[in-house]
Scaffold this motif. Structure first.
Motif, PDB file in Angstrom:
ATOM      1  N   GLU A 159       3.408   5.852  -5.660  1.00 27.14           N
ATOM      2  CA  GLU A 159       3.286   5.848  -7.123  1.00 27.14           C
ATOM      3  C   GLU A 159       2.055   6.611  -7.598  1.00 27.14           C
ATOM      4  OE1 GLU A 159       3.671   1.754  -8.308  1.00 27.14           O
ATOM      5  OE2 GLU A 159       5.827   1.737  -7.872  1.00 27.14           O
ATOM      6  N   ASN A 160       0.969   6.589  -6.837  1.00 35.27           N
ATOM      7  CA  ASN A 160      -0.223   7.348  -7.222  1.00 35.27           C
ATOM      8  C   ASN A 160       0.004   8.853  -7.108  1.00 35.27           C
ATOM      9  OD1 ASN A 160      -1.734   5.135  -7.935  1.00 35.27           O
ATOM     10  ND2 ASN A 160      -2.898   5.072  -6.035  1.00 35.27           N
ATOM     11  N   ARG A 161       1.032   9.236  -6.390  1.00 36.12           N
ATOM     12  CA  ARG A 161       1.391  10.653  -6.262  1.00 36.12           C
ATOM     13  C   ARG A 161       2.529  10.988  -7.226  1.00 36.12           C
ATOM     14  NH1 ARG A 161      -0.449  13.192  -2.148  1.00 36.12           N
ATOM     15  NH2 ARG A 161       1.330  14.600  -2.035  1.00 36.12           N
ATOM     16  N   ASP A 162       2.807  10.095  -8.164  1.00 32.86           N
ATOM     17  CA  ASP A 162       3.904  10.263  -9.127  1.00 32.86           C
ATOM     18  C   ASP A 162       5.235  10.512  -8.419  1.00 32.86           C
ATOM     19  OD1 ASP A 162       2.302   9.881 -11.397  1.00 32.86           O
ATOM     20  OD2 ASP A 162       1.674  11.984 -11.350  1.00 32.86           O
TER      21      ASP A 162
ATOM     22  N   ARG B 162       0.834  -1.211   0.000  1.00 30.43           N
ATOM     23  CA  ARG B 162       0.000   0.000   0.000  1.00 30.43           C
ATOM     24  C   ARG B 162       0.870   1.263   0.000  1.00 30.43           C
ATOM     25  NH1 ARG B 162      -2.961  -3.638   2.875  1.00 30.43           N
ATOM     26  NH2 ARG B 162      -2.012  -3.039   4.873  1.00 30.43           N
TER      27      ARG B 162
ATOM     28  N   LYS C  98       3.733   1.502  -1.552  1.00 34.74           N
ATOM     29  CA  LYS C  98       4.138   1.586  -2.959  1.00 34.74           C
ATOM     30  C   LYS C  98       3.048   2.290  -3.772  1.00 34.74           C
ATOM     31  CE  LYS C  98       4.600  -1.578  -6.913  1.00 34.74           C
ATOM     32  NZ  LYS C  98       5.808  -1.154  -7.588  1.00 34.74           N
ATOM     33  N   VAL C  99       1.817   1.854  -3.625  1.00 32.05           N
ATOM     34  CA  VAL C  99       0.692   2.455  -4.351  1.00 32.05           C
ATOM     35  C   VAL C  99       0.529   3.924  -3.949  1.00 32.05           C
ATOM     36  CG1 VAL C  99      -1.825   2.399  -4.637  1.00 32.05           C
ATOM     37  CG2 VAL C  99      -0.506   0.271  -4.722  1.00 32.05           C
ATOM     38  N   PHE C 100       0.648   4.210  -2.651  1.00 30.14           N
ATOM     39  CA  PHE C 100       0.514   5.581  -2.151  1.00 30.14           C
ATOM     40  C   PHE C 100       1.532   6.495  -2.832  1.00 30.14           C
ATOM     41  CE2 PHE C 100       1.594   8.887   1.007  1.00 30.14           C
ATOM     42  CZ  PHE C 100       0.343   9.451   1.201  1.00 30.14           C
TER      43      PHE C 100
END
Length: 157
Positions: free
Chosen positions: A135-138, A129, A131-133
């Motif tokens: 990566e979703n923020r570029d 999670r 990682k997703v947090f």
């Protein structure tokens, strides 16, 4: 005492990943069971968690911190645990985050969770999670703390 070691590769550079990891107040956004973390000062945090219906509050001390390398901690109260998070450059746009934790489960629920591998899966899920947090923020961190904390002695077992 159980040792858990988990890793995840994040599509972001080392400084961005490290900076995000220093934003403890954001942990509830990706760590299951973490209700809140208050940064008391540069080396002390106060945690509130709810796991398996059991709410606990505890304090932890950052025992070592070096920008773009590592953050180590140990609990001061509550369930006994200590660990280190390290960040490693894979290439200019990818970073490996590794968590190693030593935890002494407290109470029936935590001991059962440890024996069934639930704690291992929870740590990996939290990393996934994170990682997703990021990566979703570029790869743009929500803040940073670049201070250096020299290694302090670990609490005796």
């Amino acid at each position: 005492m159980s040792t858990i070691t988990k890793s995840v590769d994040v599509e972001a550079d080392v400084p961005s990943v490290y900076n995000q990891w220093t934003q403890f107040s954001e942990f509830p956004r990706f760590m299951e069971g973490v209700d809140s973390i208050e940064q008391v000062d540069d080396t002390h945090t106060r945690w509130k968690t709810t796991i398996g219906g059991v709410t606990r509050e505890f304090d932890a001390t950052i025992t070592e911190q070096h920008p773009d390398e590592r953050v180590a901690w140990q609990s001061d109260s509550g369930p006994k645990h200590a660990g280190v998070v390290t960040v490693h450059r894979i290439d200019e746009a990818h970073t490996r985050v590794t968590v190693q934790m030593d935890i002494d489960p407290e109470g029936f629920v935590e001991n059962v969770a440890d024996k069934l591998g639930i704690l291992d899966r929870r740590v990996q899920g939290d990393l996934d999670r994170f990682k997703v947090f990021v990566e979703n923020r570029d790869g743009q961190e929500t803040g940073s703390w670049r201070g250096d904390v020299e290694r302090s002695p670990q609490r005796p077992n």
